[in-house]
Design a protein around this motif. Structure first.
Motif, PDB file in Angstrom:
ATOM      1  N   HIS A   8       1.036  -0.912   0.023  1.00 60.39           N
ATOM      2  CA  HIS A   8       0.260   0.226   0.021  1.00 60.39           C
ATOM      3  C   HIS A   8       0.934   0.831   0.018  1.00 60.39           C
ATOM      4  O   HIS A   8       1.423   1.094   1.179  1.00 60.39           O
ATOM      5  N   HIS A  12      -0.646   7.781   4.078  1.00 57.90           N
ATOM      6  CA  HIS A  12      -1.985   7.595   5.841  1.00 57.90           C
ATOM      7  C   HIS A  12      -2.830   8.584   5.349  1.00 57.90           C
ATOM      8  O   HIS A  12      -4.046   7.821   6.378  1.00 57.90           O
ATOM      9  N   THR A  15      -5.607   6.779   3.841  1.00 59.51           N
ATOM     10  CA  THR A  15      -5.937   5.865   4.690  1.00 59.51           C
ATOM     11  C   THR A  15      -5.070   5.440   5.839  1.00 59.51           C
ATOM     12  O   THR A  15      -3.916   4.871   6.154  1.00 59.51           O
ATOM     13  N   LEU A  17      -4.760   3.563   7.977  1.00 58.50           N
ATOM     14  CA  LEU A  17      -4.448   1.814   7.593  1.00 58.50           C
ATOM     15  C   LEU A  17      -4.573   1.299   9.595  1.00 58.50           C
ATOM     16  O   LEU A  17      -5.071   0.468   9.875  1.00 58.50           O
ATOM     17  N   TRP A  20      -8.180   1.577  10.080  1.00 52.96           N
ATOM     18  CA  TRP A  20      -9.106   0.379  10.125  1.00 52.96           C
ATOM     19  C   TRP A  20      -8.912  -0.844  10.206  1.00 52.96           C
ATOM     20  O   TRP A  20      -9.618  -1.584   9.350  1.00 52.96           O
ATOM     21  N   VAL A  78      -3.531  -3.420  -3.584  1.00 57.64           N
ATOM     22  CA  VAL A  78      -4.474  -1.948  -3.303  1.00 57.64           C
ATOM     23  C   VAL A  78      -4.361  -1.068  -4.567  1.00 57.64           C
ATOM     24  O   VAL A  78      -5.684  -1.472  -4.971  1.00 57.64           O
ATOM     25  N   MET A 282     -12.105   7.691  -5.120  1.00 58.08           N
ATOM     26  CA  MET A 282     -12.571   7.175  -3.128  1.00 58.08           C
ATOM     27  C   MET A 282     -13.857   7.702  -2.067  1.00 58.08           C
ATOM     28  O   MET A 282     -14.730   7.753  -1.668  1.00 58.08           O
ATOM     29  N   GLU A 283     -13.359   9.641  -2.190  1.00 49.95           N
ATOM     30  CA  GLU A 283     -13.607  10.066  -1.542  1.00 49.95           C
ATOM     31  C   GLU A 283     -15.194  10.409  -1.674  1.00 49.95           C
ATOM     32  O   GLU A 283     -16.472  10.531  -0.759  1.00 49.95           O
ATOM     33  N   ASN A 292     -16.807   3.241   2.501  1.00 50.76           N
ATOM     34  CA  ASN A 292     -15.476   4.176   2.268  1.00 50.76           C
ATOM     35  C   ASN A 292     -14.823   2.469   1.731  1.00 50.76           C
ATOM     36  O   ASN A 292     -14.780   1.819   2.360  1.00 50.76           O
ATOM     37  N   ALA A 294     -11.602   1.674  -0.119  1.00 50.31           N
ATOM     38  CA  ALA A 294     -10.781   1.351   0.431  1.00 50.31           C
ATOM     39  C   ALA A 294     -11.256   0.700   1.565  1.00 50.31           C
ATOM     40  O   ALA A 294     -10.371  -0.763   1.583  1.00 50.31           O
ATOM     41  N   ARG A 295     -11.702   1.583   2.262  1.00 53.76           N
ATOM     42  CA  ARG A 295     -11.202   0.028   3.935  1.00 53.76           C
ATOM     43  C   ARG A 295     -11.724  -1.080   4.068  1.00 53.76           C
ATOM     44  O   ARG A 295     -11.523  -1.701   4.252  1.00 53.76           O
TER      45      ARG A 295
END
Length: 400
Positions: A8, A12, A15, A17, A20, A78, A282-283, A292, A294-295
């Motif tokens: 990834h 930060h 995302t 992580l 998450w 990802v 994504m947003e 979300n 990606a999450r």
């Protein structure tokens, strides 16, 4: 022991992580770019920063080192640059998840178009590396599009308008990584959502404000989500289902589909990828659906969420995004809008350190500022994004 490897390179700040993946942070080796490494440092037992993350050998070397050090049980990817190398690593180390034969037609645009065309879906005429491109040009005329088979973010995509330009482009590229296509006029749309086992689970269509090659003319790239009542929505949804079904079935995965809408209303397949849309898709997706993407996808890959069982539906408001590309020159000031920030601007993202010298943009996602805006409908969002672009002139200062 860190038995989970996450590839990834996204920072930060975009995302988080560790938040998450709080349940398993003590089990993760994170392989990221050297640019993003400081933001993740200390948040996982092992953080490996790789220089030249996108194209260099460092990511593969780091994966193999992690698998030699521990009994790795899972490998997460990802971004598009990790799709094939993660699949290959799963093959080498016998890890669960997608393998090269699964993802190659989603990544290699030649194989992709062969499969989609074979399913009876309208696709631009195309010629691979073993074709006679002069004969192709004689048949289809100019302009033509030359692109890499394995590219992304429109890097290396060029519109050529005569035989000399075509010959030059072909000569300067790796012979096996060339695709020549018929030029398709019209608007371009993208569709984003999730699929599993060949079934499309969710569909969120959008319209690009400028084409993905707008950066070549110094124009911004952006898109707005379509209204639910737009007559294109069911047509794009049906095309999406057909395209997804034409490609190898994957485990729960996002997709990003791009479609030409010709002036006569015919929809023509452009390309698809088994990953999240770039820029600020994504947003925008998250603000419209409350999920979300990606999450959800990362947690699903680690067995922490049931991605296919998570309901995803668009709310009443629509969203869009805009990337402002760099000019040629030196960017000496880029300030936050502060009190000038309008209520409809949901995200303002500085994409570059300042001061910095630029020689223009080299890909569709090269930018100095990213905006996400909301509105009551598609046209309201487009109006609000134009206001964001107008505001940029007051936030930046350039020297030539």
């Amino acid at each position: 022991m860190t038995d989970l490897v996450v590839l990834h390179r996204i920072p930060h700040s975009v995302t988080p992580l560790d938040d998450w993946l709080a349940e398993v942070t003590d089990r993760i080796t994170l392989i990221t770019s050297v640019e993003s490494e400081p933001g993740y440092a200390g948040r996982f037992p092992r953080v490996v920063g790789v220089s030249d993350y996108v194209e260099g050998p460092g990511v593969v070397q780091a994966i193999d080192a992690a698998c030699r050090a521990d009994a790795v049980s899972g490998l997460v990817h990802v971004t598009e640059d990790d799709v094939l190398r993660a699949a290959a690593a799963r093959d080498r180390h016998d890890l669960p998840g997608s393998r090269p034969s699964d993802v190659l037609p989603w990544r290699d645009k030649l194989r992709m178009k062969e499969r989609v065309a074979a399913a009876g879906i309208r696709t631009p005429a195309f010629a691979g590396p073993d074709s006679d491109v002069r004969a192709f040009a004689a048949t289809h005329g100019f302009p033509l599009v030359v692109k890499p088979r394995f590219g992304f973010s429109s890097h290396g995509v060029v519109v050529v308008r005569d035989a000399a330009a075509l010959a030059t482009e072909i000569a300067c590229r790796a012979s096996e990584d060339v695709l020549v296509e018929e030029f398709v006029p019209g608007e371009v749309h993208h569709v984003d959502g999730f699929a599993r086992a060949g079934e499309t689970l969710s569909v969120l269509p959008s319209r690009y404000l400028n084409g993905c090659l707008a950066f070549q003319d110094g124009e911004p790239l952006g898109s707005v989500q379509l209204d639910s009542c737009d007559e294109l929505v069911p047509r794009l949804a049906e095309l999406t289902r057909r395209v997804v079904a034409a490609l190898p079935p994957l485990e729960f995965s996002p997709y990003h589909l791009e479609v030409f809408n010709r002036p006569d209303g015919e929809l023509v397949f452009c390309e698809i990828a088994c990953r999240l849309g770039g820029a600020h898709i994504m947003e925008s997706f998250a603000r419209t659906t409350g999920v979300n993407p990606a999450r959800l996808w990362i947690r699903d890959q680690l067995g922490l969420a049931d991605g296919a069982g998570t309901p995803i539906a668009a709310g009443d408001r629509r969203h869009g995004w805009l990337l402002v590309p760099p000019r040629r020159g030196r960017l000496v000031e880029l300030r936050d809008p502060g009190a000038d920030r309008p209520d409809f601007m949901t995200d303002f993202v500085v994409k570059t350190p300042v001061p910095r010298d630029f020689d223009g943009a080299h890909g569709s996602t090269d930018s100095i500022i990213g905006y996400v805006a909301e509105g009551t409908d598609s046209m309201d969002v487009e109006k609000n994004l134009q206001a964001c672009l107008d505001l940029t002139e007051h936030l930046t200062r350039w020297e030539t």
